[in-house]
Write a protein that holds these residues in place. Structure first.
Motif, PDB file in Angstrom:
ATOM      1  N   GLU A   1       0.824  -1.198   0.000  1.00  0.00           N
ATOM      2  CA  GLU A   1       0.000   0.000   0.000  1.00  0.00           C
ATOM      3  C   GLU A   1       0.864   1.257   0.000  1.00  0.00           C
ATOM      4  O   GLU A   1       1.830   1.371   0.760  1.00  0.00           O
ATOM      5  N   ASN A   2       0.521   2.186  -0.895  1.00  0.00           N
ATOM      6  CA  ASN A   2       1.186   3.487  -1.010  1.00  0.00           C
ATOM      7  C   ASN A   2       2.675   3.357  -1.310  1.00  0.00           C
ATOM      8  O   ASN A   2       3.484   4.203  -0.913  1.00  0.00           O
ATOM      9  N   THR A   3       3.041   2.317  -2.036  1.00  0.00           N
ATOM     10  CA  THR A   3       4.434   2.094  -2.440  1.00  0.00           C
ATOM     11  C   THR A   3       4.667   2.628  -3.845  1.00  0.00           C
ATOM     12  O   THR A   3       3.792   2.543  -4.711  1.00  0.00           O
ATOM     13  N   LEU A   4       5.854   3.166  -4.064  1.00  0.00           N
ATOM     14  CA  LEU A   4       6.267   3.686  -5.360  1.00  0.00           C
ATOM     15  C   LEU A   4       7.277   2.738  -5.996  1.00  0.00           C
ATOM     16  O   LEU A   4       8.301   2.408  -5.385  1.00  0.00           O
ATOM     17  N   VAL A   5       6.985   2.301  -7.216  1.00  0.00           N
ATOM     18  CA  VAL A   5       7.937   1.544  -8.022  1.00  0.00           C
ATOM     19  C   VAL A   5       8.393   2.473  -9.142  1.00  0.00           C
ATOM     20  O   VAL A   5       7.590   2.910  -9.967  1.00  0.00           O
ATOM     21  N   GLY A   6       9.675   2.798  -9.176  1.00  0.00           N
ATOM     22  CA  GLY A   6      10.191   3.804 -10.093  1.00  0.00           C
ATOM     23  C   GLY A   6      10.209   3.359 -11.546  1.00  0.00           C
ATOM     24  O   GLY A   6      10.027   2.183 -11.877  1.00  0.00           O
TER      25      GLY A   6
ATOM     26  N   ASN B   1       6.948 -13.612  -7.103  1.00  0.00           N
ATOM     27  CA  ASN B   1       6.781 -13.901  -5.667  1.00  0.00           C
ATOM     28  C   ASN B   1       7.497 -12.917  -4.753  1.00  0.00           C
ATOM     29  O   ASN B   1       7.764 -13.236  -3.593  1.00  0.00           O
ATOM     30  N   CYS B   2       7.773 -11.728  -5.242  1.00  0.00           N
ATOM     31  CA  CYS B   2       8.307 -10.696  -4.360  1.00  0.00           C
ATOM     32  C   CYS B   2       7.198 -10.129  -3.481  1.00  0.00           C
ATOM     33  O   CYS B   2       6.036 -10.062  -3.888  1.00  0.00           O
ATOM     34  N   ILE B   3       7.576  -9.712  -2.302  1.00  0.00           N
ATOM     35  CA  ILE B   3       6.667  -8.972  -1.429  1.00  0.00           C
ATOM     36  C   ILE B   3       7.341  -7.647  -1.099  1.00  0.00           C
ATOM     37  O   ILE B   3       8.368  -7.609  -0.411  1.00  0.00           O
ATOM     38  N   ILE B   4       6.770  -6.581  -1.642  1.00  0.00           N
ATOM     39  CA  ILE B   4       7.273  -5.239  -1.377  1.00  0.00           C
ATOM     40  C   ILE B   4       6.334  -4.624  -0.342  1.00  0.00           C
ATOM     41  O   ILE B   4       5.133  -4.547  -0.552  1.00  0.00           O
ATOM     42  N   GLY B   5       6.866  -4.199   0.777  1.00  0.00           N
ATOM     43  CA  GLY B   5       6.051  -3.729   1.888  1.00  0.00           C
ATOM     44  C   GLY B   5       5.316  -2.431   1.600  1.00  0.00           C
ATOM     45  O   GLY B   5       5.430  -1.837   0.526  1.00  0.00           O
ATOM     46  N   ASN B   6       4.560  -1.972   2.588  1.00  0.00           N
ATOM     47  CA  ASN B   6       3.817  -0.725   2.485  1.00  0.00           C
ATOM     48  C   ASN B   6       4.756   0.474   2.547  1.00  0.00           C
ATOM     49  O   ASN B   6       5.789   0.454   3.241  1.00  0.00           O
ATOM     50  N   GLU B   7       4.413   1.516   1.807  1.00  0.00           N
ATOM     51  CA  GLU B   7       5.112   2.806   1.836  1.00  0.00           C
ATOM     52  C   GLU B   7       6.611   2.673   1.548  1.00  0.00           C
ATOM     53  O   GLU B   7       7.446   3.350   2.139  1.00  0.00           O
ATOM     54  N   CYS B   8       6.932   1.777   0.617  1.00  0.00           N
ATOM     55  CA  CYS B   8       8.314   1.625   0.151  1.00  0.00           C
ATOM     56  C   CYS B   8       8.561   2.483  -1.080  1.00  0.00           C
ATOM     57  O   CYS B   8       7.621   2.931  -1.748  1.00  0.00           O
ATOM     58  N   VAL B   9       9.818   2.671  -1.401  1.00  0.00           N
ATOM     59  CA  VAL B   9      10.237   3.299  -2.656  1.00  0.00           C
ATOM     60  C   VAL B   9      11.238   2.364  -3.321  1.00  0.00           C
ATOM     61  O   VAL B   9      12.296   2.071  -2.752  1.00  0.00           O
ATOM     62  N   VAL B  10      10.897   1.889  -4.519  1.00  0.00           N
ATOM     63  CA  VAL B  10      11.789   1.080  -5.335  1.00  0.00           C
ATOM     64  C   VAL B  10      12.324   1.994  -6.430  1.00  0.00           C
ATOM     65  O   VAL B  10      11.556   2.524  -7.237  1.00  0.00           O
ATOM     66  N   GLY B  11      13.611   2.204  -6.460  1.00  0.00           N
ATOM     67  CA  GLY B  11      14.197   3.203  -7.341  1.00  0.00           C
ATOM     68  C   GLY B  11      14.053   2.888  -8.816  1.00  0.00           C
ATOM     69  O   GLY B  11      13.863   1.739  -9.224  1.00  0.00           O
TER      70      GLY B  11
ATOM     71  N   PHE C   1      16.329  -3.631 -10.150  1.00  0.00           N
ATOM     72  CA  PHE C   1      15.935  -5.009 -10.442  1.00  0.00           C
ATOM     73  C   PHE C   1      15.754  -5.743  -9.121  1.00  0.00           C
ATOM     74  O   PHE C   1      16.717  -5.893  -8.348  1.00  0.00           O
ATOM     75  N   VAL C   2      14.517  -6.181  -8.868  1.00  0.00           N
ATOM     76  CA  VAL C   2      14.195  -6.886  -7.629  1.00  0.00           C
ATOM     77  C   VAL C   2      14.061  -8.371  -7.962  1.00  0.00           C
ATOM     78  O   VAL C   2      13.101  -8.785  -8.614  1.00  0.00           O
ATOM     79  N   PRO C   3      15.020  -9.220  -7.551  1.00  0.00           N
ATOM     80  CA  PRO C   3      14.967 -10.642  -7.910  1.00  0.00           C
ATOM     81  C   PRO C   3      13.766 -11.348  -7.288  1.00  0.00           C
ATOM     82  O   PRO C   3      13.203 -10.899  -6.281  1.00  0.00           O
ATOM     83  N   GLY C   4      13.375 -12.453  -7.897  1.00  0.00           N
ATOM     84  CA  GLY C   4      12.276 -13.255  -7.383  1.00  0.00           C
ATOM     85  C   GLY C   4      12.482 -13.641  -5.928  1.00  0.00           C
ATOM     86  O   GLY C   4      13.608 -13.828  -5.469  1.00  0.00           O
ATOM     87  N   GLU C   5      11.347 -13.751  -5.217  1.00  0.00           N
ATOM     88  CA  GLU C   5      11.309 -14.176  -3.803  1.00  0.00           C
ATOM     89  C   GLU C   5      11.854 -13.115  -2.840  1.00  0.00           C
ATOM     90  O   GLU C   5      11.982 -13.386  -1.641  1.00  0.00           O
ATOM     91  N   THR C   6      12.141 -11.924  -3.320  1.00  0.00           N
ATOM     92  CA  THR C   6      12.639 -10.873  -2.432  1.00  0.00           C
ATOM     93  C   THR C   6      11.524 -10.355  -1.535  1.00  0.00           C
ATOM     94  O   THR C   6      10.390 -10.156  -1.981  1.00  0.00           O
ATOM     95  N   ASN C   7      11.843 -10.112  -0.274  1.00  0.00           N
ATOM     96  CA  ASN C   7      10.907  -9.545   0.686  1.00  0.00           C
ATOM     97  C   ASN C   7      11.497  -8.244   1.216  1.00  0.00           C
ATOM     98  O   ASN C   7      12.526  -8.256   1.883  1.00  0.00           O
ATOM     99  N   ILE C   8      10.862  -7.126   0.886  1.00  0.00           N
ATOM    100  CA  ILE C   8      11.313  -5.820   1.348  1.00  0.00           C
ATOM    101  C   ILE C   8      10.347  -5.334   2.423  1.00  0.00           C
ATOM    102  O   ILE C   8       9.147  -5.197   2.157  1.00  0.00           O
ATOM    103  N   PRO C   9      10.809  -5.092   3.630  1.00  0.00           N
ATOM    104  CA  PRO C   9       9.907  -4.661   4.713  1.00  0.00           C
ATOM    105  C   PRO C   9       9.275  -3.294   4.435  1.00  0.00           C
ATOM    106  O   PRO C   9       9.677  -2.564   3.524  1.00  0.00           O
TER     107      PRO C   9
END
Length: 216
Positions: free
Chosen positions: A112-117, A125-135, A139-147
């Motif tokens: 929720e409210n996350t920005l993917v640049g 199967n990545c899980i990108i957390g709430n209110e993150c910024v991905v620049g 490149f976010v590899p498979g199975e990555t979990n970003i809090p």
């Protein structure tokens, strides 16, 4: 009826019906809330559910053929993005997720409210957390979990810092422009013939938003 540049019941300026690239696949029809806007040059296929006040830009491909795609309220998927999945999985963009120009979301969950640049790639199967910024270009590899509340950049993605309160306020304001855009497109976007010369009193556009650097 959902909003797509001109709706199926509306005729464009040269009296041609708009070509709308929304397709049923294997018995699944997309579900699109009437308040959302899908540009006619976007492609939405199959098991796709789009919530309220969502903007889907031209050139975007939302391909729900081998799995489900859920785009929650207030998201935007900008020009030339691709949203797909590994077969049999669900790709979910949570409320107010902001997917920049040319990004690829191939499975997993965007918080929720996350920005993917722009031109970033998020793999299976990545899980990108709430209110993150991905620049941008990340490149976010498979199975990555970003809090929650992290900034991730690079190839492969690496968390470099926390998202500050000021940064998430800035991101939220930018996303609010895209949440207003569906209504603006319905009210003002139309086919036209280009002008052949500059008009004498062409109004200057308002500065609606500043880059992160300019807010400092």
């Amino acid at each position: 009826m959902y909003n797509v540049y001109w709706s199926r019941t509306r005729v464009c300026s040269n009296n041609r019906k708009g070509i709308i690239m929304i397709y049923e696949f294997n018995g699944y029809k997309p579900v699109i809330h009437p308040s959302s806007f899908v540009h006619p040059q976007a492609n939405v296929t199959g098991n796709v559910i789009i919530g309220k006040n969502v903007y889907i830009g031209p050139g975007a491909v939302i391909r729900g053929d081998w799995g489900e795609i859920i785009i929650e309220d207030g998201c935007n998927v900008q020009e030339n993005c691709v949203v797909h999945m590994f077969p049999g999985t669900t790709t979910r963009l949570k409320k107010a997720a902001h997917i920049g120009h040319g990004a690829i979301i191939h499975g997993g969950t965007i918080g929720e409210n996350t920005l993917v640049g722009m031109n970033a790639v998020v793999m299976d199967n990545c899980i990108i957390g709430n209110e993150c910024v991905v620049g941008a270009l990340c490149f976010v590899p498979g199975e990555t979990n970003i809090p929650n509340r992290k900034v991730a950049v690079g190839n492969p993605a690496k968390v470099v810092k926390d998202v500050s309160d000021d940064m998430i306020k800035w991101k939220t304001k930018g996303t609010e422009l895209y949440q207003q855009l569906p209504k603006d497109c319905v009210n003002t976007l139309k086919e036209c013939e280009p002008l052949t010369r500059m008009p004498p009193f062409r109004p200057k556009q308002e500065e609606l938003f500043k880059t992160w650097k300019k807010t400092k």
